[in-house]
Design an enzyme around this catalytic site. Structure first.
Site, short mmCIF file in Angstrom:
data_model
loop_
_atom_site.label_atom_id
_atom_site.label_comp_id
_atom_site.label_asym_id
_atom_site.label_seq_id
_atom_site.Cartn_x
_atom_site.Cartn_y
_atom_site.Cartn_z
N HIS B 261 32.51 47.08 45.04
CA HIS B 261 33.63 46.41 43.01
C HIS B 261 33.92 47.75 42.90
O HIS B 261 35.02 47.96 41.70
CB HIS B 261 32.53 45.84 42.66
CG HIS B 261 32.95 44.97 41.22
ND1 HIS B 261 32.93 44.00 41.21
CD2 HIS B 261 33.46 46.08 39.79
CE1 HIS B 261 33.32 43.88 39.92
NE2 HIS B 261 33.49 45.12 39.26
N GLU B 262 33.30 48.84 42.29
CA GLU B 262 32.90 49.68 40.88
C GLU B 262 34.27 50.95 42.28
O GLU B 262 34.91 51.84 41.63
CB GLU B 262 31.94 51.13 41.54
CG GLU B 262 30.11 49.72 41.01
CD GLU B 262 30.44 49.02 39.54
OE1 GLU B 262 31.56 49.75 39.26
OE2 GLU B 262 30.22 48.42 39.33
N HIS B 265 36.95 49.63 40.85
CA HIS B 265 37.07 50.55 39.00
C HIS B 265 37.66 51.99 39.22
O HIS B 265 38.58 52.42 38.55
CB HIS B 265 36.00 50.61 38.14
CG HIS B 265 35.98 49.10 38.08
ND1 HIS B 265 36.94 48.69 36.85
CD2 HIS B 265 34.86 48.17 37.90
CE1 HIS B 265 36.23 47.89 36.57
NE2 HIS B 265 34.78 46.61 37.48
N GLU B 291 38.70 45.22 35.08
CA GLU B 291 37.88 43.88 36.54
C GLU B 291 39.20 43.35 37.47
O GLU B 291 38.31 43.81 38.61
CB GLU B 291 37.80 43.10 35.43
CG GLU B 291 36.59 42.23 35.96
CD GLU B 291 35.09 42.55 36.21
OE1 GLU B 291 34.96 43.55 35.94
OE2 GLU B 291 34.31 42.18 36.82
#
Lengths: 490, 490
Positions: B261-262, B265, B291
């Site tokens: 997830h990170e 980003h 997001e």
């Protein structure tokens, strides 16, 4: 708010900005991926530029013009330090500051290649530019502060001591060395000592032990971290000290001494007077005093018979091999003539500094041309230590300092070593059972004494004032010579 | 220099200052010893204060008055973003800004206790103060920007989408959920799946694997680091991304999904348009787009059959146990009604957001009193998910957002999830063999498509413009619903 109170607020804000820069500096050496370097350079430059703008803002000048010196002694000392910082920040014309910054940065880059290839000719022109601009800056700063140009440089690293104070002390040490060094060498030869067991000493175990000993020495790890970097240093801020270290699996002693050296710096920062945090008077007293605090731990306390007798079984247990106090002593108390300053032992180290102190004064006075530096270096080195560097890489090209515009810094290393000896002698007089505590690995009696006699004074006293206050004597080489005599000739 | 060029320089300086603050923010969560917190707070406040001063300086206002919008489209977009930032910074009176800051900070502190003890009464008064001041601020900002108060808040996190855009889309999803959720639950019940083998999955091995998968997904580690913190996040700067993660030895999946997830980003940050670095138009387009970039990796790509079939043998080898793709699927694609937003699955998560979106609009409009919040929450929650929170800790006290003054942020989570589905559908149409690449653990075809269609646009396009440009459609729930239908009902 009075004008002084406004100045206090302005200096507090500048100090807070400098704290941010200090954390970024630590990060750049300890954490940052290589790809972050360019952006980091700009971040640090913007912070430095803003700090300079805040200090040289018209309102600050107006407040200085309107302010009267406070009556309370600490506030008066703070006000004087503010005035000096303001004079320094406003004395130099902006175009000179920028020329210095460009020349230093250019020369440092060239120097990296010149050192690698041992090619002084390559760096001669950029270094000449650096020296010329440093001379110009020093003249202006000296005039603004009412001191000699060289003393203006020295005072930017350590207030309260001048070249005139240092010169006879260093000369006396040079004379001491002429007899002490051969005698120490002879004694070493006559007394062969056991060697340290060979490695590997696993890095992770070294690091854990370093943190343990650092904590035991008194660094408060609720306000500190220990990490890794290419060269050990102490950075961060008083309530958030960041020390770094490096590890060589073949040699456990280098890392231990590195960690304990930086621990000394960190303990000083952590014990500065909290009531004056972020004010000039609440900061450390200078580079020489700072170095005295690292060296009193690393050289004076930790290398005593008592502490090494404590350390030997700790090491033996940790690394599951037989490490005797005698082996530690032969590794950590060995004297040897060598060319590289950062590898020198405590007896010969001052000779390296003394040479640089003489040469940088001559460079700043215009008495020595940069073209003549290699010759003057090699001649001076031979006169002090009896050996001649085989090339400039191991001679005048070894240190970064001059090549990035740092003049007046070198003497602070040896001032720190001498101050550490003077402070340790005073502590021994004041504290019964100091060495008995060292023998249990307990540095706290020394630390409490340093808290009271050094740390808590912040920058309220200059170098010699602080020494007189703590030891009853201004700077002199006697305690350091006595320490070396006891350790290497006793 | 033209007025616009001076503005460009000023915004560049402010952005550089904000980069410094971003590194300090990362450090505070990932590195800083507890004792550094107080000083860090002041450092960050000084940096924020200086950034605000630079933006609201008289010279900047003069330059805006003198400047004409540039002709080149990117510079024109940059100028418009500068104007909006300047309006936001200058619209609010200083005493309101300070009152907001105090009220938010006070309420956040009280909330920590209130949540722990599930005692809404404790936080009711401070939260009322926060809501009142947020309403006052939103009215002023809305008037300055020519939009509704709530849209002014929403736009501070994500430009280019309004409450009027969001409301029907969320309503349609709520209707979808009424049939999709029971159907997914029934299907799950009818198809029991194998469980993951029990731990321990050693932390260090998890961390190494996370870094490996993150790097393989395309995060450039010459410009990034992976560290640990209490909650995973992506911080730092575009050329120096800092992602963090946490590890639970009982459950390897949480850390893997956190890291990926990170990573999404971080990849976005690393691929923003370098030519506009430190200019508003060169930044990310907003929280919802950000997001979408984390969720398109974590939810859309990584949880496909193809990628999980690649991942299962990697995990089996790494942890020397038998981990099947079926076990991974049952762990990572499980639907369940639950009370806590941050633990919710991708199908029920939007219900949590939808409730908050409705309630925060009512709070901002003055249609809902803070005293009535717990009742409205529980009623709304039951209407959406058919269960009622047993206490406020698992109800309206669970999130920090409102209690520290964040209104208008919640919808961006689900806008991101829906945008991720729209973008993935478009990428699948554009890239033959996308899933075949996922099956080899190769996310690069997706990443290159995102580079071209999302990342390289920076903030030059608002949310809906960007979606239209990349997918041919403005925000709508169809792609997301189709994705969920295929994954959970197919």
């Amino acid at each position: 708010m009075t004008a002084y109170e406004r100045l206090r607020a302005a200096f507090g804000r500048i100090a807070t900005l400098n704290e941010a820069a200090a954390v970024l500096g630590w990060d750049a050496s300890a954490m940052m991926p290589d790809g972050g370097a360019e952006a980091r350079g700009e971040q640090v430059a913007v912070l430095a530029g803003l700090a300079h703008e805040l200090l040289t803002a018209p309102q600050v000048a107006e407040d200085f013009a309107a302010a009267t010196a406070p009556a309370a002694p600490w506030e008066a000392a703070n006000f004087a330090l503010m005035q000096e910082a303001h004079k320094r920040a406003t004395a130099l014309p902006q175009d000179l500051v920028e020329a210095v910054s460009r020349a230093n940065s250019h020369c440092e880059t060239i120097w990296r290649t010149a050192r690698q290839t041992s090619d002084f000719a390559l760096v001669q022109a950029p270094l000449t530019e650096v020296v010329n601009l440093a001379r110009e800056s020093a003249e202006i700063l000296g005039a603004a502060l009412g001191v000699s140009p060289y003393d203006a440089l020295l005072a930017s690293f350590q207030r309260g001591v001048t070249a005139a104070d240092v010169t006879p002390v260093f000369a006396e040490y040079a004379a001491f060395l002429q007899t002490a060094l051969p005698a120490a060498e002879a004694r070493q030869l006559a007394n062969p000592a056991p060697a340290m067991p060979p490695g590997p000493y696993p890095e992770a175990m070294q690091e854990t032990l370093c943190q343990h000993l650092s904590e035991a020495a008194g660094l408060d790890y609720t306000h500190a971290r220990l990490d890794r970097s290419a060269h050990p240093f102490c950075g961060g801020t008083p309530t958030d000290v960041r020390i770094t270290n490096r590890y060589d699996e073949a040699d456990v002693c280098a890392a231990l001494m590195g960690a304990l050296h930086e621990t000394g710096h960190g303990i000083y920062e952590q014990n500065l007077p909290a009531a004056y945090r972020r004010q000039p008077v609440g900061e450390a007293a200078g580079s020489a005093v700072h170095e005295s605090q690292s060296l009193i731990i690393e050289m004076q306390a930790v290398r005593t018979d008592a502490y090494l007798s404590y350390l030997a079984p700790v090491l033996s247990r940790t690394f599951a091999r037989d490490i005797s106090a005698a082996a530690l002593k032969s590794r950590l108390r060995h004297v040897e003539r060598s060319f590289i300053r950062v590898e020198a032992d405590e007896m010969t180290y001052p000779a390296h500094v003394l040479l640089r102190f003489r040469l940088e004064q001559a460079l700043m006075a215009g008495d020595l041309a940069v073209a003549d530096l290699p010759g003057a270096w090699n001649e001076g080195f031979h006169a002090l230590l009896g050996i001649t560097p085989p090339d400039d890489r191991r001679g005048c090209l070894q240190d970064i300092h001059w090549h990035c515009g740092l003049f007046g810094y070198f003497p602070t290393y040896t001032l720190g070593a001498m101050a550490a000896a003077q402070l340790m002698a005073a502590a021994r007089r004041a504290i019964p059972g100091l060495d008995a505590a060292f023998g249990k690995g307990d540095l706290s009696p020394l630390r409490f004494w340093l808290n009271e006699n050094v740390h808590h004074y912040g920058a309220s006293l200059g170098f010699n004032e602080l020494l007189c206050h703590a030891t009853g004597e201004a700077l002199n080489p006697k305690a350091f010579e006595a320490h070396l005599t006891a350790r290497y000739l006793g």
